[in-house]
Scaffold this motif. Structure first.
Motif, PDB file in Angstrom:
ATOM      1  N   UNK A   1      41.850  65.216  52.151  1.00 33.94           N
ATOM      2  CA  UNK A   1      42.442  66.078  51.124  1.00 33.94           C
ATOM      3  C   UNK A   1      43.210  65.246  50.092  1.00 33.94           C
ATOM      4  N   UNK A   2      43.964  64.266  50.563  1.00 35.66           N
ATOM      5  CA  UNK A   2      44.720  63.403  49.641  1.00 35.66           C
ATOM      6  C   UNK A   2      43.780  62.569  48.778  1.00 35.66           C
ATOM      7  N   UNK A   3      42.697  62.080  49.360  1.00 32.92           N
ATOM      8  CA  UNK A   3      41.726  61.299  48.590  1.00 32.92           C
ATOM      9  C   UNK A   3      41.067  62.150  47.509  1.00 32.92           C
ATOM     10  N   UNK A   4      40.798  63.414  47.826  1.00 32.03           N
ATOM     11  CA  UNK A   4      40.229  64.322  46.828  1.00 32.03           C
ATOM     12  C   UNK A   4      41.147  64.441  45.611  1.00 32.03           C
ATOM     13  N   UNK A   5      42.441  64.554  45.869  1.00 32.47           N
ATOM     14  CA  UNK A   5      43.409  64.701  44.776  1.00 32.47           C
ATOM     15  C   UNK A   5      43.449  63.434  43.912  1.00 32.47           C
ATOM     16  N   UNK A   6      43.391  62.275  44.565  1.00 34.30           N
ATOM     17  CA  UNK A   6      43.428  61.015  43.816  1.00 34.30           C
ATOM     18  C   UNK A   6      42.148  60.834  42.998  1.00 34.30           C
ATOM     19  N   UNK A   7      41.015  61.181  43.586  1.00 30.18           N
ATOM     20  CA  UNK A   7      39.748  61.085  42.854  1.00 30.18           C
ATOM     21  C   UNK A   7      39.778  61.978  41.615  1.00 30.18           C
ATOM     22  N   UNK A   8      40.328  63.177  41.748  1.00 26.65           N
ATOM     23  CA  UNK A   8      40.438  64.083  40.605  1.00 26.65           C
ATOM     24  C   UNK A   8      41.333  63.478  39.526  1.00 26.65           C
ATOM     25  N   UNK A   9      42.426  62.854  39.943  1.00 21.90           N
ATOM     26  CA  UNK A   9      43.335  62.230  38.983  1.00 21.90           C
ATOM     27  C   UNK A   9      42.679  61.036  38.300  1.00 21.90           C
ATOM     28  N   UNK A  10      41.937  60.268  39.062  1.00 22.62           N
ATOM     29  CA  UNK A  10      41.257  59.109  38.490  1.00 22.62           C
ATOM     30  C   UNK A  10      40.179  59.552  37.499  1.00 22.62           C
ATOM     31  N   UNK A  11      39.476  60.620  37.849  1.00 20.14           N
ATOM     32  CA  UNK A  11      38.454  61.154  36.936  1.00 20.14           C
ATOM     33  C   UNK A  11      39.096  61.622  35.631  1.00 20.14           C
ATOM     34  N   UNK A  12      40.220  62.319  35.732  1.00 22.34           N
ATOM     35  CA  UNK A  12      40.912  62.794  34.529  1.00 22.34           C
ATOM     36  C   UNK A  12      41.372  61.620  33.664  1.00 22.34           C
ATOM     37  N   UNK A  13      41.852  60.561  34.287  1.00 25.91           N
ATOM     38  CA  UNK A  13      42.285  59.375  33.537  1.00 25.91           C
ATOM     39  C   UNK A  13      41.109  58.720  32.828  1.00 25.91           C
ATOM     40  N   UNK A  14      39.963  58.658  33.504  1.00 28.00           N
ATOM     41  CA  UNK A  14      38.770  58.084  32.891  1.00 28.00           C
ATOM     42  C   UNK A  14      38.347  58.897  31.670  1.00 28.00           C
TER      43      UNK A  14
ATOM     44  N   UNK B   1      44.100  55.202  35.328  1.00 25.25           N
ATOM     45  CA  UNK B   1      42.887  54.994  36.122  1.00 25.25           C
ATOM     46  C   UNK B   1      43.118  53.927  37.186  1.00 25.25           C
ATOM     47  N   UNK B   2      43.691  52.797  36.787  1.00 22.72           N
ATOM     48  CA  UNK B   2      43.895  51.712  37.743  1.00 22.72           C
ATOM     49  C   UNK B   2      44.944  52.067  38.787  1.00 22.72           C
ATOM     50  N   UNK B   3      45.963  52.831  38.390  1.00 23.87           N
ATOM     51  CA  UNK B   3      46.971  53.266  39.355  1.00 23.87           C
ATOM     52  C   UNK B   3      46.346  54.187  40.398  1.00 23.87           C
ATOM     53  N   UNK B   4      45.466  55.096  39.949  1.00 25.76           N
ATOM     54  CA  UNK B   4      44.798  55.993  40.889  1.00 25.76           C
ATOM     55  C   UNK B   4      43.848  55.221  41.798  1.00 25.76           C
ATOM     56  N   UNK B   5      43.187  54.206  41.254  1.00 32.30           N
ATOM     57  CA  UNK B   5      42.298  53.382  42.063  1.00 32.30           C
ATOM     58  C   UNK B   5      43.078  52.708  43.189  1.00 32.30           C
ATOM     59  N   UNK B   6      44.208  52.119  42.843  1.00 28.09           N
ATOM     60  CA  UNK B   6      45.035  51.460  43.860  1.00 28.09           C
ATOM     61  C   UNK B   6      45.543  52.468  44.891  1.00 28.09           C
ATOM     62  N   UNK B   7      45.886  53.672  44.427  1.00 29.21           N
ATOM     63  CA  UNK B   7      46.391  54.704  45.333  1.00 29.21           C
ATOM     64  C   UNK B   7      45.317  55.148  46.320  1.00 29.21           C
ATOM     65  N   UNK B   8      44.079  55.271  45.857  1.00 27.42           N
ATOM     66  CA  UNK B   8      42.970  55.650  46.744  1.00 27.42           C
ATOM     67  C   UNK B   8      42.897  54.701  47.936  1.00 27.42           C
ATOM     68  N   UNK B   9      42.878  53.421  47.634  1.00 29.93           N
ATOM     69  CA  UNK B   9      42.724  52.444  48.711  1.00 29.93           C
ATOM     70  C   UNK B   9      43.991  52.313  49.558  1.00 29.93           C
ATOM     71  N   UNK B  10      45.152  52.518  48.952  1.00 32.99           N
ATOM     72  CA  UNK B  10      46.390  52.467  49.732  1.00 32.99           C
ATOM     73  C   UNK B  10      46.426  53.598  50.747  1.00 32.99           C
TER      74      UNK B  10
END
Length: 216
Positions: A109-122, A130-139
Protein backbone atom coordinates in the motif's frame (compact mmCIF):
# COMPACT_ATOMS: atom_id res chain seq x y z
CA UNK A 1 14.26 25.07 0.12
CA UNK A 2 13.10 23.69 3.47
CA UNK A 3 12.18 25.90 6.42
CA UNK A 4 15.21 28.00 7.34
CA UNK A 5 13.85 29.86 10.37
CA UNK A 6 16.23 29.91 13.31
CA UNK A 7 19.27 28.54 11.50
CA UNK A 8 22.50 30.24 10.51
CA UNK A 9 23.22 31.72 7.09
CA UNK A 10 25.94 29.11 6.56
CA UNK A 11 23.43 26.34 7.23
CA UNK A 12 20.98 27.90 4.76
CA UNK A 13 23.69 27.95 2.11
CA UNK A 14 24.77 24.41 2.95
CA UNK A 15 21.25 23.04 2.58
CA UNK A 16 20.60 24.95 -0.62
CA UNK A 17 23.79 23.88 -2.39
CA UNK A 18 23.61 20.28 -1.18
CA UNK A 19 19.95 19.96 -2.26
CA UNK A 20 20.91 21.38 -5.65
CA UNK A 21 23.64 18.76 -6.02
CA UNK A 22 21.42 15.87 -4.91
CA UNK A 23 18.53 16.80 -7.19
CA UNK A 24 20.78 17.38 -10.19
CA UNK A 25 20.22 21.11 -10.46
CA UNK A 26 23.98 21.44 -9.97
CA UNK A 27 25.40 18.73 -12.22
CA UNK A 28 28.67 16.91 -11.67
CA UNK A 29 31.55 18.74 -13.36
CA UNK A 30 29.96 22.17 -13.05
CA UNK A 31 31.83 25.07 -11.45
CA UNK A 32 29.89 27.24 -9.00
CA UNK A 33 31.21 30.48 -7.52
CA UNK A 34 30.79 32.01 -4.09
CA UNK A 35 29.42 35.15 -5.75
CA UNK A 36 26.79 33.20 -7.64
CA UNK A 37 25.44 31.55 -4.51
CA UNK A 38 25.77 34.75 -2.46
CA UNK A 39 23.64 36.65 -4.97
CA UNK A 40 21.05 33.89 -5.27
CA UNK A 41 20.49 33.62 -1.52
CA UNK A 42 21.11 37.25 -0.56
CA UNK A 43 23.87 36.50 1.93
CA UNK A 44 27.49 37.59 2.24
CA UNK A 45 30.33 35.44 0.93
CA UNK A 46 31.47 34.42 4.41
CA UNK A 47 28.66 31.88 5.06
CA UNK A 48 28.99 30.66 1.47
CA UNK A 49 32.68 29.99 2.07
CA UNK A 50 31.86 28.13 5.30
CA UNK A 51 29.24 26.00 3.54
CA UNK A 52 31.58 25.24 0.65
CA UNK A 53 34.26 24.03 3.06
CA UNK A 54 31.76 21.73 4.77
CA UNK A 55 30.59 20.35 1.44
CA UNK A 56 34.19 19.74 0.38
CA UNK A 57 34.81 17.71 3.54
CA UNK A 58 31.71 15.62 2.72
CA UNK A 59 32.97 15.02 -0.80
CA UNK A 60 30.33 16.93 -2.75
CA UNK A 61 32.55 19.85 -3.84
CA UNK A 62 36.22 20.40 -4.67
CA UNK A 63 37.42 23.94 -4.00
CA UNK A 64 39.74 25.92 -6.24
CA UNK A 65 41.03 29.21 -4.77
CA UNK A 66 39.76 32.31 -6.63
CA UNK A 67 37.89 30.11 -9.12
CA UNK A 68 35.06 28.60 -7.12
CA UNK A 69 33.96 25.07 -6.43
CA UNK A 70 33.67 22.07 -8.72
CA UNK A 71 30.68 19.78 -8.20
CA UNK A 72 32.36 16.39 -7.88
CA UNK A 73 30.96 13.94 -10.47
CA UNK A 74 29.70 10.52 -9.41
CA UNK A 75 32.59 8.07 -9.81
CA UNK A 76 32.01 4.75 -11.64
CA UNK A 77 33.33 2.73 -8.68
CA UNK A 78 30.86 4.54 -6.39
CA UNK A 79 28.00 3.55 -8.68
CA UNK A 80 29.03 -0.11 -8.55
CA UNK A 81 29.46 -0.14 -4.78
CA UNK A 82 26.16 1.61 -4.05
CA UNK A 83 24.18 -0.62 -6.42
CA UNK A 84 25.69 -3.83 -5.07
CA UNK A 85 24.86 -2.79 -1.50
CA UNK A 86 21.33 -1.76 -2.40
CA UNK A 87 20.57 -5.01 -4.21
CA UNK A 88 21.77 -7.09 -1.27
CA UNK A 89 19.92 -5.07 1.37
CA UNK A 90 16.62 -4.74 -0.48
CA UNK A 91 16.50 -8.42 -1.42
CA UNK A 92 17.26 -9.38 2.18
CA UNK A 93 14.43 -7.14 3.38
CA UNK A 94 12.03 -8.61 0.80
CA UNK A 95 12.87 -12.14 1.93
CA UNK A 96 11.88 -11.17 5.46
CA UNK A 97 8.73 -9.14 4.81
CA UNK A 98 7.01 -11.70 2.58
CA UNK A 99 6.82 -14.01 5.60
CA UNK A 100 4.59 -11.45 7.36
CA UNK A 101 1.34 -11.00 5.39
CA UNK A 102 0.06 -7.96 7.30
CA UNK A 103 3.37 -6.11 7.01
CA UNK A 104 3.63 -7.06 3.35
CA UNK A 105 0.16 -5.66 2.66
CA UNK A 106 1.10 -2.40 4.41
CA UNK A 107 4.32 -2.19 2.40
CA UNK A 108 2.51 -2.72 -0.90
CA UNK A 109 0.00 0.00 0.00
CA UNK A 110 2.82 2.42 0.85
CA UNK A 111 4.64 1.59 -2.39
CA UNK A 112 1.46 2.32 -4.35
CA UNK A 113 1.30 5.79 -2.80
CA UNK A 114 4.95 6.51 -3.63
CA UNK A 115 4.54 5.29 -7.21
CA UNK A 116 1.56 7.63 -7.62
CA UNK A 117 3.62 10.52 -6.26
CA UNK A 118 6.53 9.71 -8.52
CA UNK A 119 4.22 9.52 -11.53
CA UNK A 120 2.74 12.92 -10.68
CA UNK A 121 6.24 14.42 -10.37
CA UNK A 122 7.21 12.99 -13.76
CA UNK A 123 4.10 14.45 -15.38
CA UNK A 124 4.84 17.84 -13.81
CA UNK A 125 8.49 17.81 -14.87
CA UNK A 126 9.50 17.96 -11.19
CA UNK A 127 12.89 16.21 -11.14
CA UNK A 128 13.57 16.84 -7.41
CA UNK A 129 10.17 15.41 -6.49
CA UNK A 130 10.72 12.47 -8.82
CA UNK A 131 14.11 11.58 -7.37
CA UNK A 132 12.86 11.97 -3.80
CA UNK A 133 10.00 9.57 -4.53
CA UNK A 134 12.41 7.14 -6.18
CA UNK A 135 14.61 7.09 -3.08
CA UNK A 136 11.53 6.70 -0.87
CA UNK A 137 10.33 3.66 -2.85
CA UNK A 138 13.55 1.80 -2.25
CA UNK A 139 13.86 2.96 1.36
CA UNK A 140 10.43 1.53 2.13
CA UNK A 141 11.53 -1.85 0.81
CA UNK A 142 14.78 -1.75 2.79
CA UNK A 143 13.00 -0.70 5.99
CA UNK A 144 10.49 -3.56 5.66
CA UNK A 145 13.13 -5.99 6.85
CA UNK A 146 13.39 -6.41 10.61
CA UNK A 147 17.13 -5.72 10.79
CA UNK A 148 17.51 -2.19 12.14
CA UNK A 149 21.29 -2.17 11.58
CA UNK A 150 20.91 -2.93 7.89
CA UNK A 151 18.09 -0.42 7.55
CA UNK A 152 20.27 2.24 9.17
CA UNK A 153 23.12 1.48 6.81
CA UNK A 154 20.77 1.68 3.84
CA UNK A 155 19.69 5.19 4.86
CA UNK A 156 23.31 6.33 4.59
CA UNK A 157 23.09 5.50 0.88
CA UNK A 158 19.97 7.62 0.33
CA UNK A 159 21.74 10.82 -0.72
CA UNK A 160 24.01 9.03 -3.18
CA UNK A 161 21.02 7.14 -4.56
CA UNK A 162 19.00 10.31 -5.09
CA UNK A 163 21.85 12.02 -6.92
CA UNK A 164 22.55 8.99 -9.11
CA UNK A 165 18.89 8.86 -10.13
CA UNK A 166 18.88 12.55 -11.05
CA UNK A 167 21.99 12.01 -13.19
CA UNK A 168 20.43 8.98 -14.90
CA UNK A 169 17.04 10.42 -15.92
CA UNK A 170 17.77 14.13 -16.42
CA UNK A 171 16.40 15.11 -19.84
CA UNK A 172 15.43 11.51 -20.59
CA UNK A 173 11.67 11.21 -20.09
CA UNK A 174 11.57 7.72 -21.62
CA UNK A 175 14.13 6.47 -19.08
CA UNK A 176 12.18 8.11 -16.25
CA UNK A 177 8.98 6.40 -17.40
CA UNK A 178 10.80 3.06 -17.59
CA UNK A 179 11.92 3.46 -13.97
CA UNK A 180 8.28 3.87 -12.98
CA UNK A 181 7.24 0.78 -14.93
CA UNK A 182 9.98 -1.22 -13.22
CA UNK A 183 8.85 0.07 -9.82
CA UNK A 184 5.36 -1.22 -10.59
CA UNK A 185 6.83 -4.60 -11.55
CA UNK A 186 8.83 -4.76 -8.30
CA UNK A 187 5.71 -3.86 -6.34
CA UNK A 188 3.73 -6.64 -8.07
CA UNK A 189 6.43 -9.25 -7.41
CA UNK A 190 6.49 -8.33 -3.73
CA UNK A 191 2.71 -8.51 -3.53
CA UNK A 192 2.91 -11.99 -5.06
CA UNK A 193 5.58 -13.03 -2.56
CA UNK A 194 8.01 -14.02 -5.33
CA UNK A 195 11.32 -13.04 -3.74
CA UNK A 196 13.50 -14.81 -6.30
CA UNK A 197 11.88 -12.94 -9.19
CA UNK A 198 11.97 -9.71 -7.17
CA UNK A 199 15.72 -10.07 -6.65
CA UNK A 200 16.35 -10.64 -10.35
CA UNK A 201 14.09 -7.75 -11.36
CA UNK A 202 15.75 -5.46 -8.81
CA UNK A 203 19.24 -6.11 -10.20
CA UNK A 204 17.95 -5.51 -13.74
CA UNK A 205 16.19 -2.32 -12.62
CA UNK A 206 19.29 -0.90 -10.93
CA UNK A 207 21.45 -1.82 -13.91
CA UNK A 208 19.05 -0.22 -16.40
CA UNK A 209 18.69 2.93 -14.34
CA UNK A 210 22.26 3.61 -13.30
CA UNK A 211 24.69 1.58 -15.40
CA UNK A 212 22.99 1.83 -18.77
CA UNK A 213 20.86 4.83 -17.87
CA UNK A 214 23.45 7.51 -18.41
CA UNK A 215 25.51 7.91 -15.24
CA UNK A 216 28.63 6.71 -17.04
Amino acid sequence: MSDTSGISAAEVVYRHVKDSVLTGELEGGRMVSEGEVSTTLGVSRTPVREAFLRLEVEGWLRLFPKRGALVVPVAPHEIDEVLDARALLETHAATDVVTRPDDLAALVEALDAVIARQHASLEAGDLPGYTEADAEFHRLVADAGRNSLLAGFYRTLRERQQRMTADSVRGRSAAAATVLDEHRELRDLLAAGDVAAFGRALVTHLDHTHRRGGTR
